[in-house]
Design a protein around this motif. Structure first.
Motif, PDB file in Angstrom:
ATOM      1  N   ALA A 126       0.678  -1.355  -0.056  1.00 10.78           N
ATOM      2  CA  ALA A 126       0.044   0.070  -0.195  1.00 10.78           C
ATOM      3  C   ALA A 126       0.893   1.283   0.056  1.00 10.78           C
ATOM      4  O   ALA A 126       1.823   1.226   0.811  1.00 10.78           O
ATOM      5  N   VAL A 127       0.243   2.237  -0.717  1.00  6.95           N
ATOM      6  CA  VAL A 127       1.296   3.511  -0.710  1.00  6.95           C
ATOM      7  C   VAL A 127       0.120   4.482   0.022  1.00  6.95           C
ATOM      8  O   VAL A 127      -1.003   4.815  -0.084  1.00  6.95           O
ATOM      9  N   TYR A 128       0.711   5.344   0.668  1.00  8.65           N
ATOM     10  CA  TYR A 128       0.021   6.130   1.646  1.00  8.65           C
ATOM     11  C   TYR A 128      -0.415   7.383   0.688  1.00  8.65           C
ATOM     12  O   TYR A 128       0.396   7.999  -0.182  1.00  8.65           O
ATOM     13  N   GLY A 129      -1.935   7.819   0.978  1.00 12.99           N
ATOM     14  CA  GLY A 129      -2.685   8.499  -0.157  1.00 12.99           C
ATOM     15  C   GLY A 129      -2.569   9.930   0.332  1.00 12.99           C
ATOM     16  O   GLY A 129      -3.575  10.579  -0.255  1.00 12.99           O
ATOM     17  N   LEU A 130      -1.729  10.674   0.933  1.00 14.24           N
ATOM     18  CA  LEU A 130      -1.477  12.227   0.905  1.00 14.24           C
ATOM     19  C   LEU A 130      -1.043  12.726  -0.498  1.00 14.24           C
ATOM     20  O   LEU A 130      -0.088  12.566  -0.681  1.00 14.24           O
ATOM     21  N   THR A 131      -2.036  12.881  -1.404  1.00 12.91           N
ATOM     22  CA  THR A 131      -1.856  13.082  -2.716  1.00 12.91           C
ATOM     23  C   THR A 131      -0.626  13.982  -3.159  1.00 12.91           C
ATOM     24  O   THR A 131       0.430  13.837  -3.784  1.00 12.91           O
ATOM     25  N   GLU A 132      -0.704  15.207  -2.414  1.00 12.30           N
ATOM     26  CA  GLU A 132       0.369  16.230  -2.868  1.00 12.30           C
ATOM     27  C   GLU A 132       1.720  15.870  -2.450  1.00 12.30           C
ATOM     28  O   GLU A 132       2.764  16.394  -3.006  1.00 12.30           O
ATOM     29  N   PHE A 133       1.917  14.870  -1.399  1.00 15.88           N
ATOM     30  CA  PHE A 133       3.443  14.411  -0.954  1.00 15.88           C
ATOM     31  C   PHE A 133       3.885  13.120  -1.558  1.00 15.88           C
ATOM     32  O   PHE A 133       4.867  12.506  -1.444  1.00 15.88           O
ATOM     33  N   TYR A 134       2.808  12.328  -2.156  1.00 11.79           N
ATOM     34  CA  TYR A 134       3.036  10.995  -2.721  1.00 11.79           C
ATOM     35  C   TYR A 134       2.874  10.648  -4.163  1.00 11.79           C
ATOM     36  O   TYR A 134       2.159   9.641  -4.577  1.00 11.79           O
ATOM     37  N   TYR A 263       3.389  25.429  -1.360  1.00 14.87           N
ATOM     38  CA  TYR A 263       1.914  25.261  -2.167  1.00 14.87           C
ATOM     39  C   TYR A 263       1.484  25.910  -3.420  1.00 14.87           C
ATOM     40  O   TYR A 263       0.523  26.160  -3.733  1.00 14.87           O
ATOM     41  N   GLU A 264       2.449  26.926  -3.768  1.00 13.77           N
ATOM     42  CA  GLU A 264       2.187  27.725  -4.616  1.00 13.77           C
ATOM     43  C   GLU A 264       1.642  27.058  -6.025  1.00 13.77           C
ATOM     44  O   GLU A 264       0.692  27.753  -6.498  1.00 13.77           O
ATOM     45  N   PHE A 268      -5.242  22.527  -4.979  1.00 16.59           N
ATOM     46  CA  PHE A 268      -6.440  22.511  -4.010  1.00 16.59           C
ATOM     47  C   PHE A 268      -6.029  23.092  -2.617  1.00 16.59           C
ATOM     48  O   PHE A 268      -6.695  23.327  -1.822  1.00 16.59           O
ATOM     49  N   LEU A 269      -4.564  23.390  -2.377  1.00 16.74           N
ATOM     50  CA  LEU A 269      -4.035  24.110  -1.426  1.00 16.74           C
ATOM     51  C   LEU A 269      -4.060  25.550  -1.389  1.00 16.74           C
ATOM     52  O   LEU A 269      -3.156  26.006  -2.586  1.00 16.74           O
ATOM     53  N   ARG A 270      -4.708  26.476  -0.669  1.00 15.88           N
ATOM     54  CA  ARG A 270      -4.582  27.701  -0.693  1.00 15.88           C
ATOM     55  C   ARG A 270      -3.999  28.204   0.710  1.00 15.88           C
ATOM     56  O   ARG A 270      -4.662  28.289   1.533  1.00 15.88           O
ATOM     57  N   VAL A 271      -2.951  29.086   0.501  1.00 11.73           N
ATOM     58  CA  VAL A 271      -2.315  29.914   1.623  1.00 11.73           C
ATOM     59  C   VAL A 271      -3.009  31.234   1.538  1.00 11.73           C
ATOM     60  O   VAL A 271      -2.705  31.868   0.503  1.00 11.73           O
ATOM     61  N   LEU A 272      -3.459  31.759   2.641  1.00  9.75           N
ATOM     62  CA  LEU A 272      -4.070  33.098   2.569  1.00  9.75           C
ATOM     63  C   LEU A 272      -2.879  34.056   2.926  1.00  9.75           C
ATOM     64  O   LEU A 272      -1.721  33.790   3.532  1.00  9.75           O
ATOM     65  N   HIS A 290      -7.610  25.381   3.091  1.00 10.59           N
ATOM     66  CA  HIS A 290      -7.194  26.766   3.178  1.00 10.59           C
ATOM     67  C   HIS A 290      -6.242  26.927   4.458  1.00 10.59           C
ATOM     68  O   HIS A 290      -6.604  26.201   5.472  1.00 10.59           O
ATOM     69  N   LEU A 291      -5.104  27.515   4.291  1.00  9.90           N
ATOM     70  CA  LEU A 291      -4.173  27.488   5.327  1.00  9.90           C
ATOM     71  C   LEU A 291      -4.008  29.117   5.750  1.00  9.90           C
ATOM     72  O   LEU A 291      -3.863  30.165   4.663  1.00  9.90           O
TER      73      LEU A 291
END
Length: 342
Positions: A126-134, A263-264, A268-272, A290-291
């Motif tokens: 199995a592959v860990y599914g945190l998409t942005e990092f894997y 995250y630029e 799907f990831l938005r830094v305010l 959002h962060l």
């Protein structure tokens, strides 16, 4: 090309969320839906909000012809998926939404989930599914293990900071608030309206929450040495959403710039802007996170706030994002819908 999709455990919240999202996906078509107690019913009977869709009936898992399926989502309860996945065809692509394959170390799984892992050969695959990092691993994977929704929120706030070495790794505190749908759809006394509405409470405090296993695994991997965080979740009387307030030692402007840089290019990831903080109302029903970052009155400390929808970005939306990669589809396909407001 249209890919044929099966959803196991379609009568739960994450199963229904998968159906809602796939209904408008340009390259996916649902060909099979399973349920246990609700087998034999139409999806519209279980979830009237989906009655406009032409969906297959809910059936038992062993009634599904998996030779007619390109990818299977498993939205089954924890500790049941191992046995089910072990019986599925070994060439079938699978995205699991349970906790059964998230922890790489079988001993860690037994520690946090109270029983031995029953499919260790699959665990190793199995592959860990945190998409942005894997992403790269997910593209070539057959079995992807979706993250916990709380674990995803905390990791989005912290992984770039740990990797860049801009915070004190021995002083991290995650204070998290979660909506009630994160507890699942089964009947529980403490989730009755009269028991939950009008109040809030902490739970699994003092290092007891199972998602700490994911934090330990992933943060320690990123840092190259053990990292243990303090984590206390709270249950709020709202249907959807997670808000994590993360307290760290580090220069606030550096923390903000590190997250912006990381995250630029993430869709799907938005830094305010620095000093602005997000709300769960801004991401409801969407695959966005959002962060925001603010400084503290105590010099050298920063506060990071991350919000996402536990059913979408924290679970079913993340699962589809991973499935898109596994099937060679554009990663954002079917997921760019705007949040629901108000």
């Amino acid at each position: 090309m249209t890919h044929r999709i099966a959803i196991l455990g379609a009568s739960g919240y994450t199963g229904a969320e998968l159906v809602r999202l796939i209904a408008t996906h340009p390259e996916m078509r649902i060909v099979a839906l399973s349920a246990d107690r609700k087998a034999g019913l139409a999806m519209s009977e279980v979830f009237p909000f989906l009655r406009h869709l032409d969906l297959p009936p809910l059936v038992k898992i062993d009634e599904i012809d998996f030779s007619n399926v390109d990818l299977c989502f498993c939205a089954l309860p924890h500790a049941t998926t191992q046995e089910v996945v072990a019986r599925l065809p070994r060439d079938l692509k699978i995205v699991d939404l349970s906790a059964d394959f998230r922890l790489r170390d079988p001993a860690a799984y037994e520690k946090w989930y109270g029983q031995p892992h029953a499919a260790q050969d699959l665990q190793a695959e199995a592959v860990y599914g945190l998409t942005e990092f894997y992403r790269d691993e997910i593209r070539s994977a057959r079995l992807v293990a979706g993250t916990g929704c709380n674990a995803a929120t905390g990791q989005f706030a912290l992984r770039p900071l740990i990797a860049a070495g801009v915070i004190d790794l021995d002083d991290i505190l995650i204070d998290l608030k979660a909506g009630v749908s994160g507890a699942g759809r089964s009947l529980k006394e403490n989730l009755l309206h009269a028991e939950l509405s009008g109040g809030t409470h902490a739970y699994s405090a003092g290092g007891k929450h199972r998602h700490l296993g994911e934090f330990d695994q992933e943060f320690s991997k990123v840092a190259g040495r053990p990292v243990l965080v303090q984590f206390t979740p709270h249950l709020l009387p709202m249907n959807r959403g997670i808000l994590a307030t993360v307290y760290v030692k580090g220069d606030a402007k550096t923390v903000h710039q590190t997250l912006e840089n990381a995250y630029e290019n993430e869709p799907f990831l938005r830094v305010l802007p620095f000093g602005a903080l997000p709300s769960t109302r801004d991401i409801a029903g969407s695959n966005f996170c959002h962060l925001g970052v603010v400084g503290d009155r105590i010099a050298g400390r920063a506060v990071v706030v991350a919000v996402l929808d536990n059913l979408t970005k924290g679970s079913s939306g993340q699962a589809i994002q991973n499935a898109n990669l596994m099937l060679g589809i554009e990663e954002t396909a079917g997921l760019m819908l705007a949040p629901i407001f108000p």
